[in-house]
Motif scaffolding. Structure first.
Motif, PDB file in Angstrom:
ATOM      1  N   THR A   7       0.830  -1.199   0.000  1.00 13.13           N
ATOM      2  CA  THR A   7       0.000   0.000   0.000  1.00 13.13           C
ATOM      3  C   THR A   7       0.868   1.255   0.000  1.00 13.13           C
ATOM      4  O   THR A   7       1.848   1.339   0.743  1.00 13.13           O
ATOM      5  CB  THR A   7      -0.920   0.027   1.241  1.00 13.13           C
ATOM      6  N   VAL A   8       0.497   2.209  -0.838  1.00 15.72           N
ATOM      7  CA  VAL A   8       1.198   3.491  -0.919  1.00 15.72           C
ATOM      8  C   VAL A   8       0.173   4.612  -0.766  1.00 15.72           C
ATOM      9  O   VAL A   8      -0.959   4.505  -1.258  1.00 15.72           O
ATOM     10  CB  VAL A   8       1.947   3.623  -2.269  1.00 15.72           C
ATOM     11  N   ILE A   9       0.579   5.676  -0.086  1.00 16.71           N
ATOM     12  CA  ILE A   9      -0.285   6.851   0.046  1.00 16.71           C
ATOM     13  C   ILE A   9       0.147   7.890  -0.983  1.00 16.71           C
ATOM     14  O   ILE A   9       1.339   8.161  -1.159  1.00 16.71           O
ATOM     15  CB  ILE A   9      -0.190   7.451   1.464  1.00 16.71           C
ATOM     16  N   VAL A  10      -0.839   8.467  -1.655  1.00 13.45           N
ATOM     17  CA  VAL A  10      -0.603   9.565  -2.598  1.00 13.45           C
ATOM     18  C   VAL A  10      -1.402  10.770  -2.111  1.00 13.45           C
ATOM     19  O   VAL A  10      -2.543  10.627  -1.656  1.00 13.45           O
ATOM     20  CB  VAL A  10      -1.039   9.189  -4.031  1.00 13.45           C
ATOM     21  N   THR A  11      -0.797  11.941  -2.195  1.00 13.15           N
ATOM     22  CA  THR A  11      -1.522  13.170  -1.885  1.00 13.15           C
ATOM     23  C   THR A  11      -1.093  14.228  -2.901  1.00 13.15           C
ATOM     24  O   THR A  11      -0.479  13.898  -3.913  1.00 13.15           O
ATOM     25  CB  THR A  11      -1.266  13.613  -0.426  1.00 13.15           C
ATOM     26  N   ASP A  12      -1.457  15.483  -2.657  1.00 18.89           N
ATOM     27  CA  ASP A  12      -1.050  16.536  -3.592  1.00 18.89           C
ATOM     28  C   ASP A  12      -0.288  17.621  -2.860  1.00 18.89           C
ATOM     29  O   ASP A  12      -0.192  17.621  -1.627  1.00 18.89           O
ATOM     30  CB  ASP A  12      -2.260  17.102  -4.345  1.00 18.89           C
ATOM     31  N   SER A  13       0.255  18.551  -3.620  1.00 15.53           N
ATOM     32  CA  SER A  13       1.192  19.524  -3.054  1.00 15.53           C
ATOM     33  C   SER A  13       0.543  20.529  -2.118  1.00 15.53           C
ATOM     34  O   SER A  13       1.235  21.302  -1.458  1.00 15.53           O
ATOM     35  CB  SER A  13       1.926  20.262  -4.176  1.00 15.53           C
ATOM     36  N   SER A  14      -0.772  20.511  -2.012  1.00 14.62           N
ATOM     37  CA  SER A  14      -1.429  21.407  -1.052  1.00 14.62           C
ATOM     38  C   SER A  14      -1.338  20.882   0.378  1.00 14.62           C
ATOM     39  O   SER A  14      -1.791  21.544   1.309  1.00 14.62           O
ATOM     40  CB  SER A  14      -2.909  21.591  -1.425  1.00 14.62           C
ATOM     41  N   ILE A  89      -5.302  10.661  -0.856  1.00 10.24           N
ATOM     42  CA  ILE A  89      -5.978  11.647  -0.009  1.00 10.24           C
ATOM     43  C   ILE A  89      -5.771  13.018  -0.637  1.00 10.24           C
ATOM     44  O   ILE A  89      -4.653  13.530  -0.717  1.00 10.24           O
ATOM     45  CB  ILE A  89      -5.432  11.620   1.434  1.00 10.24           C
ATOM     46  N   SER A  90      -6.867  13.607  -1.093  1.00  8.73           N
ATOM     47  CA  SER A  90      -6.814  14.790  -1.959  1.00  8.73           C
ATOM     48  C   SER A  90      -7.264  16.061  -1.250  1.00  8.73           C
ATOM     49  O   SER A  90      -8.059  16.023  -0.299  1.00  8.73           O
ATOM     50  CB  SER A  90      -7.724  14.536  -3.169  1.00  8.73           C
ATOM     51  N   ILE A  91      -6.777  17.188  -1.755  1.00  9.56           N
ATOM     52  CA  ILE A  91      -7.317  18.496  -1.364  1.00  9.56           C
ATOM     53  C   ILE A  91      -8.841  18.480  -1.506  1.00  9.56           C
ATOM     54  O   ILE A  91      -9.396  17.783  -2.357  1.00  9.56           O
ATOM     55  CB  ILE A  91      -6.698  19.607  -2.239  1.00  9.56           C
ATOM     56  N   SER A  92      -9.518  19.237  -0.662  1.00  5.36           N
ATOM     57  CA  SER A  92     -10.982  19.275  -0.656  1.00  5.36           C
ATOM     58  C   SER A  92     -11.569  19.469  -2.054  1.00  5.36           C
ATOM     59  O   SER A  92     -11.148  20.347  -2.807  1.00  5.36           O
ATOM     60  CB  SER A  92     -11.463  20.419   0.237  1.00  5.36           C
ATOM     61  N   ARG A 112      -5.586  -3.122 -12.159  1.00  6.07           N
ATOM     62  CA  ARG A 112      -4.218  -3.436 -11.739  1.00  6.07           C
ATOM     63  C   ARG A 112      -3.957  -3.163 -10.263  1.00  6.07           C
ATOM     64  O   ARG A 112      -2.980  -3.656  -9.691  1.00  6.07           O
ATOM     65  CB  ARG A 112      -3.231  -2.633 -12.591  1.00  6.07           C
ATOM     66  N   MET A 113      -4.807  -2.369  -9.641  1.00  2.25           N
ATOM     67  CA  MET A 113      -4.636  -2.052  -8.217  1.00  2.25           C
ATOM     68  C   MET A 113      -5.951  -1.514  -7.664  1.00  2.25           C
ATOM     69  O   MET A 113      -6.831  -1.120  -8.428  1.00  2.25           O
ATOM     70  CB  MET A 113      -3.526  -0.998  -8.027  1.00  2.25           C
ATOM     71  N   ARG A 114      -6.069  -1.530  -6.350  1.00  2.00           N
ATOM     72  CA  ARG A 114      -7.228  -0.924  -5.696  1.00  2.00           C
ATOM     73  C   ARG A 114      -6.878   0.525  -5.353  1.00  2.00           C
ATOM     74  O   ARG A 114      -5.886   0.775  -4.662  1.00  2.00           O
ATOM     75  CB  ARG A 114      -7.599  -1.692  -4.432  1.00  2.00           C
ATOM     76  N   VAL A 115      -7.679   1.445  -5.860  1.00  2.00           N
ATOM     77  CA  VAL A 115      -7.449   2.866  -5.585  1.00  2.00           C
ATOM     78  C   VAL A 115      -8.547   3.344  -4.636  1.00  2.00           C
ATOM     79  O   VAL A 115      -9.724   3.320  -4.966  1.00  2.00           O
ATOM     80  CB  VAL A 115      -7.451   3.711  -6.874  1.00  2.00           C
ATOM     81  N   HIS A 116      -8.139   3.758  -3.453  1.00  2.00           N
ATOM     82  CA  HIS A 116      -9.072   4.239  -2.431  1.00  2.00           C
ATOM     83  C   HIS A 116      -9.012   5.764  -2.442  1.00  2.00           C
ATOM     84  O   HIS A 116      -8.057   6.350  -1.932  1.00  2.00           O
ATOM     85  CB  HIS A 116      -8.682   3.713  -1.049  1.00  2.00           C
ATOM     86  N   MET A 117      -9.998   6.414  -3.037  1.00  2.00           N
ATOM     87  CA  MET A 117     -10.014   7.870  -3.120  1.00  2.00           C
ATOM     88  C   MET A 117     -10.635   8.469  -1.851  1.00  2.00           C
ATOM     89  O   MET A 117     -11.722   8.076  -1.439  1.00  2.00           O
ATOM     90  CB  MET A 117     -10.824   8.331  -4.336  1.00  2.00           C
ATOM     91  N   VAL A 118      -9.928   9.410  -1.232  1.00  2.00           N
ATOM     92  CA  VAL A 118     -10.396  10.061  -0.012  1.00  2.00           C
ATOM     93  C   VAL A 118     -10.425  11.569  -0.243  1.00  2.00           C
ATOM     94  O   VAL A 118      -9.394  12.188  -0.518  1.00  2.00           O
ATOM     95  CB  VAL A 118      -9.471   9.739   1.188  1.00  2.00           C
ATOM     96  N   ASP A 119     -11.613  12.156  -0.140  1.00  2.00           N
ATOM     97  CA  ASP A 119     -11.757  13.607  -0.211  1.00  2.00           C
ATOM     98  C   ASP A 119     -11.516  14.142   1.199  1.00  2.00           C
ATOM     99  O   ASP A 119     -12.329  13.927   2.097  1.00  2.00           O
ATOM    100  CB  ASP A 119     -13.166  13.954  -0.697  1.00  2.00           C
TER     101      ASP A 119
END
Length: 285
Positions: A7-14, A89-92, A112-119
């Protein structure tokens, strides 16, 4: 946690997490974009805070969503690495179209993978603290679902707010939202702005002048969190010394188990200008 899952966490520059914090947990970051009259920059990669504030002295750039190819390239590399789960986990979504854009792009990777999108319904270190909570949970052996729940608990138990020197940048950037009614420029009325449960800016309280607004923000934090163990993040816009004073002021009155100071990213600074001071406080797990 199932050893076959990666599992890897991705976020954005905010998120306003430092490069060291991102690296510590292997968190991947997608850059928002800054669009100027004659150039375009990827937030925190092609442009840093000091360069952005210099730019603001002669033009007001616009912010834009991440490049779709940046998102696709990152997810392709994660697939190549054998990642099975991504917690993104994304900016609002109430403040940016990033969440919806990423959700559309990542549908191409669902085989190819499970993507769990979190607002996150927040930004800056409010988002950053959610990301850190999820990262710590994974490190302790939590499943992706448990890590997401940990992050969402952080969001429920936090309050992020800030005071800015002028509202002109928020207004020009179209981010003023429900704050507009609190403006009293002639009287120097300064709103204490927070991110509400829907993930948009709103006014928590207001005061005359920046210093009084800062005191009102501190008083509100003390009222809500005194007597509880808390985590604290102080954010600033080219105002590090003032941020240290704000942190010390809060630490005198609160039971703080961890604290750090972070500059707001260039993409956020466009909307707030120099001089911003903010605090994100959450109940410690």
């Amino acid at each position: 946690m199932d050893a076959t899952r990666k599992t890897v966490i991705v976020t954005d520059s905010s998120c306003d997490l430092s490069d060291e914090q991102l690296s510590r947990y292997g968190i991947r970051m997608i850059s928002l974009r800054i669009v100027c009259q004659n150039a375009e920059y990827r937030d925190r990669i092609d442009i840093q805070e000091d360069e952005l504030y210099e730019l603001l002295t002669h033009e007001l750039p616009k912010t834009s969503l991440p490049l779709p190819e940046d998102v696709s390239a990152l997810y392709e590399s994660l697939a190549q690495e054998g990642v099975t789960d991504v917690i993104h986990i994304s900016i609002s979504s109430g403040l940016s179209g990033t969440f919806n854009m990423v959700r559309m792009i990542t549908q191409d990777f669902e085989s190819r993978m499970r993507v769990h999108m979190v607002d996150s319904r927040t930004l800056s270190m409010g988002l950053g603290m959610m990301v850190l909570a999820a990262a710590r949970a994974l490190e302790e052996g939590a499943t992706p679902e448990e890590a997401i729940e940990r992050a969402q608990t952080v969001r429920r138990n936090q309050l992020g707010m800030f005071v800015i020197r002028t509202l002109e940048f928020l207004r020009k950037g179209g981010r003023i939202g429900r704050v507009e009614g609190a403006i009293g420029s002639l009287l120097q009325i300064k709103p204490v702005i927070y991110v509400n449960d829907e993930g948009v800016y709103n006014t928590l309280c207001k005061a005359r002048g920046f210093s009084n607004a800062l005191t009102a923000m501190v008083d509100e934090i003390i009222r809500r969190y005194q007597g509880h163990k808390v985590r604290l993040a102080v954010v600033h816009g080219a105002a590090y010394d003032d941020a240290v004073k704000l942190r010390d002021r809060l630490m005198e009155r609160l039971d703080v188990v961890s604290s750090f100071i972070s500059p707001v990213s260039p993409a956020l600074a466009i909307h707030t200008g120099p001089g911003l001071l903010g605090a994100i406080v959450q109940l410690a797990e």
